[in-house]
Write a protein that holds these residues in place. Sequence first.
Motif, PDB file in Angstrom:
ATOM      1  N   LYS A 622      -8.377  45.843  28.778  1.00 17.57           N
ATOM      2  CA  LYS A 622      -8.841  44.630  28.080  1.00 17.57           C
ATOM      3  C   LYS A 622     -10.348  44.468  28.268  1.00 17.57           C
ATOM      4  CE  LYS A 622      -8.490  40.538  26.053  1.00 17.57           C
ATOM      5  NZ  LYS A 622      -9.881  40.057  26.163  1.00 17.57           N
ATOM      6  N   GLN A 623     -10.843  44.724  29.457  1.00 17.21           N
ATOM      7  CA  GLN A 623     -12.280  44.591  29.711  1.00 17.21           C
ATOM      8  C   GLN A 623     -13.073  45.671  28.985  1.00 17.21           C
ATOM      9  OE1 GLN A 623     -11.477  44.218  34.091  1.00 17.21           O
ATOM     10  NE2 GLN A 623     -13.114  42.718  33.972  1.00 17.21           N
ATOM     11  N   ILE A 624     -12.532  46.898  28.945  1.00 15.81           N
ATOM     12  CA  ILE A 624     -13.187  47.966  28.172  1.00 15.81           C
ATOM     13  C   ILE A 624     -13.206  47.586  26.697  1.00 15.81           C
ATOM     14  CG2 ILE A 624     -13.084  50.393  27.518  1.00 15.81           C
ATOM     15  CD1 ILE A 624     -13.830  49.951  30.430  1.00 15.81           C
ATOM     16  N   ASN A 625     -12.088  47.053  26.207  1.00 16.56           N
ATOM     17  CA  ASN A 625     -12.010  46.628  24.811  1.00 16.56           C
ATOM     18  C   ASN A 625     -13.047  45.539  24.507  1.00 16.56           C
ATOM     19  OD1 ASN A 625      -9.853  48.367  24.578  1.00 16.56           O
ATOM     20  ND2 ASN A 625      -8.307  46.767  24.683  1.00 16.56           N
ATOM     21  N   ASP A 626     -13.230  44.606  25.443  1.00 18.57           N
ATOM     22  CA  ASP A 626     -14.199  43.526  25.251  1.00 18.57           C
ATOM     23  C   ASP A 626     -15.616  44.084  25.129  1.00 18.57           C
ATOM     24  OD1 ASP A 626     -12.236  41.603  25.314  1.00 18.57           O
ATOM     25  OD2 ASP A 626     -12.534  41.095  27.422  1.00 18.57           O
ATOM     26  N   ILE A 627     -15.933  45.080  25.954  1.00 15.39           N
ATOM     27  CA  ILE A 627     -17.271  45.684  25.902  1.00 15.39           C
ATOM     28  C   ILE A 627     -17.494  46.368  24.560  1.00 15.39           C
ATOM     29  CG2 ILE A 627     -18.739  47.471  26.920  1.00 15.39           C
ATOM     30  CD1 ILE A 627     -17.316  46.846  29.611  1.00 15.39           C
ATOM     31  N   VAL A 628     -16.500  47.139  24.113  1.00 18.75           N
ATOM     32  CA  VAL A 628     -16.614  47.805  22.813  1.00 18.75           C
ATOM     33  C   VAL A 628     -16.786  46.769  21.706  1.00 18.75           C
ATOM     34  CG1 VAL A 628     -15.419  49.255  21.119  1.00 18.75           C
ATOM     35  CG2 VAL A 628     -15.288  49.818  23.553  1.00 18.75           C
ATOM     36  N   ALA A 629     -16.007  45.677  21.774  1.00 17.02           N
ATOM     37  CA  ALA A 629     -16.058  44.649  20.732  1.00 17.02           C
ATOM     38  C   ALA A 629     -17.426  43.997  20.653  1.00 17.02           C
ATOM     39  CB  ALA A 629     -14.977  43.599  20.978  1.00 17.02           C
ATOM     40  N   MET A 630     -17.993  43.610  21.811  1.00 15.53           N
ATOM     41  CA  MET A 630     -19.258  42.875  21.738  1.00 15.53           C
ATOM     42  C   MET A 630     -20.409  43.782  21.307  1.00 15.53           C
ATOM     43  SD  MET A 630     -20.027  41.890  25.712  1.00 15.53           S
ATOM     44  CE  MET A 630     -20.323  43.108  26.999  1.00 15.53           C
ATOM     45  N   VAL A 631     -20.372  45.067  21.658  1.00 14.21           N
ATOM     46  CA  VAL A 631     -21.434  45.973  21.204  1.00 14.21           C
ATOM     47  C   VAL A 631     -21.247  46.291  19.725  1.00 14.21           C
ATOM     48  CG1 VAL A 631     -22.522  48.220  21.537  1.00 14.21           C
ATOM     49  CG2 VAL A 631     -21.718  46.928  23.516  1.00 14.21           C
ATOM     50  N   ALA A 632     -20.002  46.559  19.310  1.00 12.49           N
ATOM     51  CA  ALA A 632     -19.738  46.858  17.897  1.00 12.49           C
ATOM     52  C   ALA A 632     -20.080  45.674  17.004  1.00 12.49           C
ATOM     53  CB  ALA A 632     -18.275  47.252  17.713  1.00 12.49           C
ATOM     54  N   ALA A 633     -19.883  44.458  17.515  1.00 10.58           N
ATOM     55  CA  ALA A 633     -20.205  43.255  16.741  1.00 10.58           C
ATOM     56  C   ALA A 633     -21.678  42.896  16.823  1.00 10.58           C
ATOM     57  CB  ALA A 633     -19.362  42.081  17.233  1.00 10.58           C
ATOM     58  N   GLY A 634     -22.398  43.519  17.746  1.00 12.17           N
ATOM     59  CA  GLY A 634     -23.817  43.202  17.917  1.00 12.17           C
ATOM     60  C   GLY A 634     -24.051  41.916  18.680  1.00 12.17           C
ATOM     61  N   ASN A 635     -23.046  41.461  19.443  1.00 18.41           N
ATOM     62  CA  ASN A 635     -23.171  40.242  20.253  1.00 18.41           C
ATOM     63  C   ASN A 635     -23.310  40.615  21.726  1.00 18.41           C
ATOM     64  OD1 ASN A 635     -21.139  39.268  17.828  1.00 18.41           O
ATOM     65  ND2 ASN A 635     -22.603  37.696  18.416  1.00 18.41           N
ATOM     66  N   MET A 636     -24.537  40.823  22.169  1.00 17.63           N
ATOM     67  CA  MET A 636     -24.764  41.227  23.554  1.00 17.63           C
ATOM     68  C   MET A 636     -24.913  40.002  24.458  1.00 17.63           C
ATOM     69  SD  MET A 636     -24.737  44.337  22.759  1.00 17.63           S
ATOM     70  CE  MET A 636     -24.998  45.276  21.256  1.00 17.63           C
TER      71      MET A 636
END
Length: 923
Positions: A622-636
């Motif tokens: 879940k934490q790995i997924n969250d990291i991928v999501a925020m970078v893919a969305a451009g929300n750092m």
Amino acid sequence: MRITNQLMNFTNVYNYQKNSSTLYQSQQAFSSGLKIQHSYEGSAIYVDAARLEYEGNLLKQVETSTLKATEFSKNSDQALNDFVLKLTEFKTKLIQAANDIHDATSRNAIANDLEGIKQNLIDIANTTINGQYLFSGTALDTKPIDSLGNYHGNDQSIKAVIGPNQTSQYNIDGEALFLGSDNDYNKIITTNVNLINHYNKLEHPNDAVKYISVEDDLRDLIGENYRSEEYNKVDKMETGDFEKDKLVDQDTTFFLQGRKPDGTTFATKITMTPDSTIQGLLDNIGYALGNDKDNKNKLVEVTMNNSGQIEIKDIRNGNQMTELHLFGLTPQQSTEKYKVGNYEINIDPATSGNYKITTTKDADGNITEITAVGNNNQTYTINLNNTNQLQVNNQVVQNIGNPPFALDLNDLGNNGIDANDFTTFDPNDADQVREMSSTKVRDKDGSWVDVSELSDLATIEENVKNGKVYLTEFIKSGFEDTLGAKNNATDYNKLQFEQKDNILTGSVPQIIKGKNEFATDATKIKDVAGAGLQDNPDSNMTMHIKSKNGNYYEVKIQFTDIISAATPPATSLSITQVDQDGNPVNPPANPVYQGNIMLGKYNEATKTTDGVVTTADDISYKQINDIVAMVAAGNMPEDDISNGFNENMKKLFDTVNTIPLPPNIPNATTVKSELKANINDPEIHTIIDKAVDTAFNGAAAADVNILKNIKDIVINDPVYATGRFEAYNKAVDAASAGVNVELNYRGQMQITDKSQTVTGIEVTIFEEFSDDKPEFGKEANSSVEGSLFNFTANNMISIDEPSVDIFKDLDDMIAAVREGSYRGNPNGTDARTTGIQGALKRIDHIQDHVNKLHTQIGSFTNVLESSGTRANMMFVNIESVKSDIIGADLGETMLIYKQQLMQFEAMLQTSSMIGKISLLNYM
């Protein structure tokens, strides 16, 4: 004693009431047929009767529920019976398609028939009875299978009560049916490149292609490819050149990466002589996967099919961990050539070993400069000047002729650099080509080495492109690499997720070691990793991500932060903006984020959520997924404090961690000042000051361990960590609005762009290797720890495995028929198909899987029917017992009634007579 009228009246009333009551009870027992009418009349009888009444009602309920459940299970049984018949029809069509007589038209016709059967199967899967779907688990109002074959029900069972504290299942849930697993099946994987007997092709050029077999040797596999194409053009290899002494220094090295049956990952090199058999290669593959060389502990079976493809079967039933990628490199007798502009330069092999040669390339991959560094540190730089003239160490080579050239590095510059150093090379002169050819290659550092010493895929690929080695390909998958180019056979897992419309999917399921279950978002990544996350301090997870806004980022999770002294050590997370080629760009805020993977933990005492730095073994998918999501969305994460502190700490650490030590080693005051630079938060200043004071503990100057302790104290401070979590969590929440990342039902990472129908997101996840943790061992015949994770990989293709995905499997089979692929076909529309032969193996498994559940639902029906029958019989028995306990005997009741009536009449008569007596009767 004196008898008065009052006493006689009282006695008469009492006798009257008593006898009337007894007579009434007898009348009631006679009219109702029951011994008692109220509990106080006989508590023992009443208790037994109430208990039997309850049991009777329960049995009636059981009889009713089993009747309904039996109808449900019978309908499920019939649906599964129809399902099995349709699968049999599907298999019959597959067998027809396996015949070589079909052309494209007839294959398409069969594929269309198969599509129709698949649609019938979907219809059966969506069977409803009385508005309830049979195969949706407990989601009875949810249609289980959509038009794409996706399952939407749940994995819950429905149970009927068949007795006190007893229930029986009466449904087959769709997850078990359509997506289940069979622990009595084995995983079987295959390569998809057909290995050809090149020697036979050389000896009999007009014969039909002959595939390699286990009796052949490596000389048969390599054939004329022991020489380069250029060499063969002027001096074609003959069959007499295949003697062992003529192939000296041309051993073949096979590079293997993968996962053993126990889930551990490995990277192995196997070097074999030209006269080694193919069976020997298969044996060595088995050893790499864990087979014992004494054949006492066999974990896998490695065989060769009649199409020249390697197949591997995991011996352990139910295990689906095994994974393998491999390729072979054979040094070719070839020249070492470099092209700078229009100048082709061939290096004389007699002097090549004395020099390290490296090249510089432009964005298009063209060589712009050659650098040769000799053993005596003599350096030669060969490039072009502004007018495209060839120059060495900035000295133009005058009066040079037309390329190609031969260059003896030892002679370069002996009498000044001139045209005599660049002699003519004639590619049509067999003797010169032979003299200029060698079997050595360049490693990562540019050293002249044997093929068996290569240790990284980038250098291997460079030697393949330069024609210095012959590449034996085993697997081609059609994925794209990080630059968007179609992957090569040497690529393993540095590959992009597959894209379909707005969804990206990793090809490799994440499987929990020891359980053989697909991982979920809640799974800890350590439970899947091929080794301990912190066994090697260089272990990491690296991501290359193109975000929705078109920016490129490199994300690196370092499982062991080098600036940490904690036990276990802390981890670190960095996000850096890069260009399309992966090179860092330099905007004002880069790295975009430096810090840690954060988690919120509820604090019962304060009723708040505190921030916690996650250690390596606690990181979840879940934490790995969250990291991928925020970078893919451009929300750092917008966290200048974390970025500033980590940047300041890195600068300090780099300063102290040098040999020799710097002249001015920072003291506590200096460390405080430098760590607080560009951080304008008094609360954080206080935390840093306290951490420095604690870590120094009287020390005069900073050392590496002091700095590590300072960082550990700061990042774990509750106030500091909570602030970092809030910024981190805000970015995660913002990203979830536009991008969803999760592990799907088969444990594959799936990224959904919520705002686009066709996404521009690109994702690659892999482990970055280093000199201290190389991709392969530096020595020949070595084995090292492999990549911890695979999310998309050019690995061997699964023919069969314990788990099934029925409708997706049927789609693959139909595609194989339409394509006309009889086995793996890397050049087809789907490079990872197992072909019709693989489809026949898989359809047998699917049929067996459905038959097992068909049998199971039949057993459910039998249990329910027998339970209903038993409940009915027990109800009759209970009614009989209850009648015996509480029911009145009419004859006995009549006799008792008559006796009581006579007593009552006698009592009335006696009372009447006594009432008539007076004193006169005694006078």
